[in-house]
Every structure is written in C-alpha cells, then in structure tokens.
Scaffold this motif. Structure first.
Motif, PDB file in Angstrom:
ATOM      1  N   TYR A   1       0.842  -1.206   0.314  1.00  0.00           N
ATOM      2  CA  TYR A   1       0.132  -0.102   0.395  1.00  0.00           C
ATOM      3  C   TYR A   1       0.750   0.802   0.005  1.00  0.00           C
ATOM      4  N   ILE A   2       0.384   2.602  -0.264  1.00  0.00           N
ATOM      5  CA  ILE A   2       1.329   3.437  -0.600  1.00  0.00           C
ATOM      6  C   ILE A   2       0.036   5.006  -0.552  1.00  0.00           C
ATOM      7  N   LYS A   3       0.489   5.560   0.932  1.00  0.00           N
ATOM      8  CA  LYS A   3       0.040   6.835   1.490  1.00  0.00           C
ATOM      9  C   LYS A   3       0.712   7.776   1.824  1.00  0.00           C
ATOM     10  N   ARG A   4       0.143   8.995   0.661  1.00  0.00           N
ATOM     11  CA  ARG A   4       0.377  10.155   0.435  1.00  0.00           C
ATOM     12  C   ARG A   4       0.630  11.007   1.156  1.00  0.00           C
ATOM     13  N   PHE A   5       1.294  12.152   2.045  1.00  0.00           N
ATOM     14  CA  PHE A   5       1.126  13.446   2.796  1.00  0.00           C
ATOM     15  C   PHE A   5       1.689  14.837   1.972  1.00  0.00           C
TER      16      PHE A   5
ATOM     17  N   ALA B   1       6.763  26.168  -5.815  1.00  0.00           N
ATOM     18  CA  ALA B   1       6.720  27.544  -5.334  1.00  0.00           C
ATOM     19  C   ALA B   1       5.224  27.871  -4.291  1.00  0.00           C
ATOM     20  N   SER B   2       4.362  26.430  -4.591  1.00  0.00           N
ATOM     21  CA  SER B   2       3.595  26.372  -3.596  1.00  0.00           C
ATOM     22  C   SER B   2       3.602  26.464  -1.830  1.00  0.00           C
ATOM     23  N   GLY B   3       5.101  26.027  -1.810  1.00  0.00           N
ATOM     24  CA  GLY B   3       5.093  25.669  -0.856  1.00  0.00           C
ATOM     25  C   GLY B   3       5.403  24.143   0.234  1.00  0.00           C
ATOM     26  N   GLN B   4       4.692  23.407  -1.254  1.00  0.00           N
ATOM     27  CA  GLN B   4       4.438  22.654  -0.818  1.00  0.00           C
ATOM     28  C   GLN B   4       5.160  21.048  -1.484  1.00  0.00           C
ATOM     29  N   LEU B   5       4.954  20.378  -0.888  1.00  0.00           N
ATOM     30  CA  LEU B   5       6.052  18.887  -1.463  1.00  0.00           C
ATOM     31  C   LEU B   5       5.332  17.595  -0.779  1.00  0.00           C
ATOM     32  N   VAL B   6       4.910  16.518  -1.710  1.00  0.00           N
ATOM     33  CA  VAL B   6       4.598  15.228  -1.939  1.00  0.00           C
ATOM     34  C   VAL B   6       6.042  14.306  -1.452  1.00  0.00           C
ATOM     35  N   ILE B   7       5.079  13.521  -0.308  1.00  0.00           N
ATOM     36  CA  ILE B   7       6.282  12.642   0.743  1.00  0.00           C
ATOM     37  C   ILE B   7       4.754  11.495   0.500  1.00  0.00           C
ATOM     38  N   LYS B   8       5.174  10.166   0.342  1.00  0.00           N
ATOM     39  CA  LYS B   8       4.962   9.276   0.550  1.00  0.00           C
ATOM     40  C   LYS B   8       5.381   8.155   1.391  1.00  0.00           C
ATOM     41  N   ILE B   9       4.918   6.928   2.090  1.00  0.00           N
ATOM     42  CA  ILE B   9       5.600   6.015   2.619  1.00  0.00           C
ATOM     43  C   ILE B   9       4.726   4.737   1.915  1.00  0.00           C
TER      44      ILE B   9
END
Length: 689
Positions: free
Chosen positions: A499-503, A610-618
């Motif tokens: 399974y992959i969960k994104r944050f 540029a929107s101050g965001q970064l996506v990480i995942k487990i």
C-alpha cells in the motif's frame, strides 16, 4: 483453498460443540442437544407379556417460564401411551431441545419409562441469558410432541449497572502532544450482561483533556472517551475517572519525554566567587522547548530559587560559589524531571589535574540547528552546545577541557554570544561539557554559522585549538512554519503487494505566505505494533464483518479476546540495532522492524515548490496493514517552528475489508497472536507467539 472465513465458522462450531459436551458431562451423562429436531423414534415398551407399540406421547414442563439468571431449572415429564391411552412401561423416548441461541440443555437425550409410563429430565439454561422462547421435543414411535417455555428476566432491569470497568488502550505516552489515549468504560448487570444506554461521565486530572465519544453506553455496553495530555508537557501521571451512578473506576497513564539539561558557566568556579551561573533548558521528547514551567533550584548553603522557563525553555540560575573547594552539586526540578549538575570549586592557584585516559569517542551537537535572531538586548532564542567524551570502554571522561567559539570570518560576522565566553568548560562526571549560543540580530546563510569546540586533556590558551569538532547552524531572520497532512485515499503499490499513503508538507513564512525552495527532511518512526488476527463476525448492524481478536497466554478457543493486543516498539533508542535488554519477546529480532515501513519523496524533488508544498509517501507490505502505529516527522532547513508530525495506524483499502468471503492480506498479524496476562497492557509484549 479454504479461506479464513470458512475456518473461522468451523472453529466457532467446534467451540460450541466443546461447550455443549462439557456442560452435559457435568450433569452426569449425555443430554439432549440444544438444537435437536426429533422425527419420531424410540422403542416400544412391555405390557401383557409382549412388546407394546407407542401410539402417542405427551410432553409436560413443570413451568412455562425459566428465569434468565441461571439459578432455575425445569422438569420435563414425558409419557409413552398405548392405543388405549394407558402408560407403557420400559418404553424408550427421545428428548431434544430447539433453542435459537443453542444454550438450553436437557439432562438426558433418551428416557426409559417407569411402571406408570413416564420418564423425567431436567432442563437447564447455559451461558446465554437473553430472553427468548425455547421448545422441548419428545419422540416415541412415529410420534413427536413438544412443550414450550419462555426465558424471562429475573428482575426488572436497573438503569444502574452492577459493575463498571475502565480500560485504556495505552498506559505510556510521550509528551509530544500527538498521542491519544482511548478510554473504554463497560457497564454490566448482575448477570454479567452488557447494558446499553447507561450514562457514564469521564474526567481527567493533571492538565489533561477529555473528549467523550458517546456519553451513554452503546449496544456493546461501552462508553468511549479520547484523552490527550493538553498543553502541559511535564512528566506526570494522568488519571482517568469513569463514573456511573454510585460506581467509580479509575485508570492511569504515564506522560514522559521531558528532558532538563544544564550548562554551568564556569564549570570550575573559584571558591567564594560570585556571579556564577547554571543555564537550564527544559525540552519535550522532540527537543522542542517547554516554556512556562515552574523550576526550582537548590544547592548546599544557598537559598532555593524558583522561577519559570522562558520561550526557549531556559532558566538561568546565579549563585555564589562556596568557600571550600571540591565538588558542588546543584539540583533543579522542572517538568517532572530532576537533574543534578556538579561543578568543581577550586581555590586560588588550584590546578585541576590533566586527564590521562585517551578519548576514544567524541561528539559535538548543537540543538536546535535552526534558530531565529534575537531582538536587540534579548536572549530568548538559544542554542544548546553539548560535547561528550568517552573512553574506549564507553566510560565517561571527566575534566576534558573545552572552549566554544565561532569559527571563520563568516561566522564571526553573524555575531551572537557564547555563554561561556572564552573560558574553558570542564566535562562533568557524565562526560558532558555544555554551553549556549545566543544569536544576535543578524541572520546567516543556510548552515552559515560554524561553532567550533576546541578541546584537550589539559588547560590551553585562548587562540589555540589542540583538537576540534564543529557544528553548523542557521540563523534565520523570518520565522517559518511547517505542517503535514493527507487525505482519505490509499493506493496499491506497483507490485500490488504494498500500500502507498501520500502526504503533503506545507511551509509558510511569518505572514503565512508559501515558502518555496525549503529542503524537507522526512522520517518515520514506528511507535507500537499489534498482535492478533481477524475472523468473520458481525458489525453493529448485524452484517458480516472482519472482527479482530487475540489470544491471552495460549492459543486456545477458551482464551479468545476481542480487539488487538498493543505492544510498544522494542527498539528503545530507535537506532535499529538490537541492544541488550531490547528483545522483550526473545525472538532474536526487534519488533516492529525498521524496514516494515519506507518513507520517501514522491518525485525527485526534495524541496518545496512555488506553492510551498512537497509530497512525500510511505509504502508498506499489505500484510502489515492495521498492525502498526507510526509517526511521520517532517523537518525543514530554515524552519524555526517544531518539526511537523503526523500520527496514525497503517491502513488498508476498504475493498480488502468489505469481502468477508475472501481472506484479507493482513488477516494475521505478522507479530503473533498471543499476549501474556503478566504483560502490562499497552506496554512491551514478552510472547513471541
């Protein structure tokens, strides 16, 4: 392939069969089954020198009701009749019970009639005390007759329970503020039946907060409340109280994680000297400052001092050194923590002897590594500088000389002050030499301030540096903030085995505007694991559903308990190395394993856009879903606020839960199914099974 659903139902039937057999054996012989359907049968009796056929039978019960408290039995009188309605001696009659809950039993499954043509059996109630109608059947020849009775309430139900129990899902939490303790109160009557719609009031002490999920017990007899530690991050015991009517139950959990460190300046004051200081800092389990906590400092011959920690968790104690040389202990208490700092008081001309044991291990840390500038004249923002010296056998080395200083032109230009100035700091009995850095009003580049710890075994002059260690700091002018969140979705991994969960991590500046180009450093920590398995049961609506259970002490149908058995992570220092005393269940590995959950960036980007965001995942194997609690920590270069955290349990796709005809991949916990009754609930588990 036999699915676990099939196995679970077979297991349930086997357990019921064993219960029935045991109950009848206790009555002195085989009895009528709780679910028998009789279709005639039984032999004729004797009369007039020959065998007489059974033409009719009768079934009469001593009462039409049976109390549901288990203290009452009924007498069945069965009669075999010939064609002339006379009783038949020696006839064999079969006895059976039809009970919708399979929990009413006859003392015998066959009866032999006496000289009057009758036989008797005792009808008794099993473990199910619910109200219902039960049929007793008697068969002889080709004839079957029945008699019915009702299982009725012994007394008028009371709205106040006979007993109230209270359980917590964990008994130790960190002071990070992310943990929730689930308190479950269960109400039962005098017959141990769970009671619904019973009001339960929850309360907590010592600064904790409580949020009641359901104030009245539900169908399962339970009332649930969520407890959090509140704003107080001190080490303490929190007691949860549940009250219903005149009944009161309490349960407690420990809040831990507060750390109180000390830095003496100077570490070797001259006897009788004034203006000596000890700088204390109180921090939580994530090393975030704990402000506003009362601190009390005592020392021999000194008046006790009481104050509060500032916004940096710091408090400075000023004292006059005693006139007699030697070790001098200063004790501080704050946040439920006690720390003792020892300084060496020397007389004029006294020289502290050099250290003769070589240092095999040396470390230097600066915390936090990102700090905001101070306003002119302020020292509210502070960095703790700490060195540790150990011999080859890991024994601490005392009296190593250390001088802390900014290193390089760029660092000197940033400015700020070091609390120990140019004085030497001597390592204490724990091998630690500490000081503090207070930023000025000037910011630095990322990692643009270098602090050097110069050290040696004997005193050395200012401007020399026999041995050196360095630490890089970032002084920021505009505070930033970081947070982390997610949605309700979950994905299959590429192999369909995970399974992959994104944050999403969001970073903003002091005005709340997106901060681009901030380097994000994520990590995942596995807090606890669970033991048990899933079997097909029913949900609140009565529909089939996967229900968790575990075994207590041994894998036996008699030792099955609902829910999952929680176990603390065995890796106490979170280093992934099996140290002495950490393998609590004796299976030779740390559980949960560090590799059970992976954390990574979703793309090649490691900085906010540029929107101050970064996506990480487990990502984790499907077999681990629902069996591990995790905490994600996301820190960022240049961010002054504490790292962002997100705590949850590994989840599974709803589709893998909905089909009860197919076993889910996480049906059995990879960590076993057995909890020992000698283990503290919610703490470490000592069974490898």
């Amino acid at each position: 392939m036999t699915t676990f659903a099939t196995y679970a139902r077979a297991l349930k039937a086997a357990v019921l069969g064993a219960f029935v057999a045991g109950t009848l054996a206790a009555c002195g012989g085989g009895g009528g089954s709780a679910g028998d359907q009789l279709n005639g049968g039984g032999n004729g009796g004797t009369g007039g020198g020959g065998t007489v056929a059974v033409a009719d039978v009768s079934a009469v019960l001593s009462k039409s009701t049976m109390a549901n408290d288990g203290t009452e039995t009924l007498t069945l009188t069965a009669t075999a009749l010939d064609a002339n309605r006379g009783g038949i001696t020696g006839a064999t009659l079969r006895v059976g019970v039809t009970d919708p809950n399979n929990s009413v039993f006859a003392s015998a499954s066959t009866l032999t009639t006496d000289s009057t043509g009758t036989g008797t059996a005792t009808i008794s109630l099993g473990a199910d005390h619910s109200l219902r109608t039960v049929t007793v059947n008697v068969a002889g020849g080709s004839v079957t007759k029945s008699a019915t009775f009702n299982v009725v309430q012994t007394t008028v139900p009371s709205t106040e329970p006979a007993e109230l129990s209270l359980a917590l899902d964990k008994y130790t939490v960190s002071n990070s503020g992310t943990d929730t303790v689930v308190a479950t109160a269960t109400a039962v009557d005098a017959n141990r039946n769970v009671m619904s719609n019973v009001p339960v009031a929850f309360s907590v002490n010592n600064g904790a907060t409580v949020s009641v999920v359901n104030a009245n017990t539900g169908a399962a007899g339970t009332s649930i409340a969520n407890v959090r530690i509140g704003t107080d991050k001190s080490n303490r015991v929190v007691t949860v109280t549940a009250k219903s009517g005149t009944l009161t139950k309490t349960a407690s959990f420990q809040v831990s994680g507060a750390k109180l460190t000390a830095s003496a300046v100077p570490s070797a004051p001259t006897a009788g000297s004034t203006g000596n200081t000890v700088q204390f800092r109180l921090a939580d389990t994530n090393d975030n400052a704990i402000s506003g906590q009362t601190i009390t400092v005592t020392a021999p011959g000194q008046t006790a001092a009481t104050g509060t920690t500032d916004n940096s968790g710091a408090y400075t104690y000023t004292y006059t050194a005693p006139t007699a040389p030697g070790a001098y202990n200063i004790t501080a208490i704050s946040g439920g923590v006690t720390t003792v700092t020892s300084v060496i008081v020397s007389s004029a001309g006294t020289v502290i002897p050099p250290v003769t044991t070589p240092a095999a291990g040396t470390t230097f840390s600066a915390n936090p590594q990102v700090i905001a500038v101070n306003a002119a004249g302020s020292t509210s923002n502070r960095v703790e500088l700490r060195t540790l010296f150990q011999a080859s056998n890991n024994a601490p080395l005392q009296n190593i000389r250390v001088r802390f200083e900014p290193f390089g032109a760029a660092s000197i230009a940033v400015g700020g002050t070091i609390s120990s100035g140019t004085s030497l700091v001597y390592s204490d009995a724990s091998g630690n030499a500490t000081s503090s850095y207070y930023p000025g009003t000037t910011a630095s580049a990322t990692n643009g301030l270098t602090i050097r710890a110069c050290w040696d075994y004997t005193d050395f002059a200012v401007g020399t540096c026999p041995n050196a260690m360095t630490a890089a700091l970032t002084v920021v002018a505009s505070p930033l903030a970081i947070s982390i969140g997610t949605d309700s979705t979950l994905q299959d991994g590429a192999t369909k085995l995970t399974y992959i969960k994104r944050f999403v991590v969001l970073v903003v500046d002091a005005a709340g505007r997106p901060a681009a180009g901030v380097d994000i450093q994520p990590l995942v920590d596995l807090k606890r694991y669970y033991k048990g398995a899933y079997a097909v049961g029913t949900d609140a609506s009565g529909a089939d559903a996967w229900v968790p259970f575990y075994y207590l002490n041994t894998i036996s149908n008699a030792n099955v308990f609902n829910g999952q058995a929680a176990c603390l992570n065995e890796d106490d220092d979170n280093d992934g190395i099996l140290d002495a005393g950490e393998d609590r269940n004796g299976n030779g590995v740390l559980e949960p394993r560090k590799s059970d959950v992976q954390i990574s960036y979703e793309s090649a980007a490691t900085k906010t856009d540029a929107s101050g965001q970064l996506v990480i995942k487990i990502e984790y194997a499907k077999s681990l879903a629902t069996w591990v609690d995790y905490v994600i920590t996301a820190s960022a270069t240049g961010v002054v606020s504490p790292p962002a955290t997100f705590a949850d349990r590994l989840t599974a796709l709803s589709a893998d839960f909905s089909a009860t005809t197919t076993s889910p991949p996480f049906q059995n916990s990879p960590y076993g199914k057995v909890r020992l009754s000698t283990d503290t609930v919610g703490s470490y588990c000592s069974s490898p099974n």
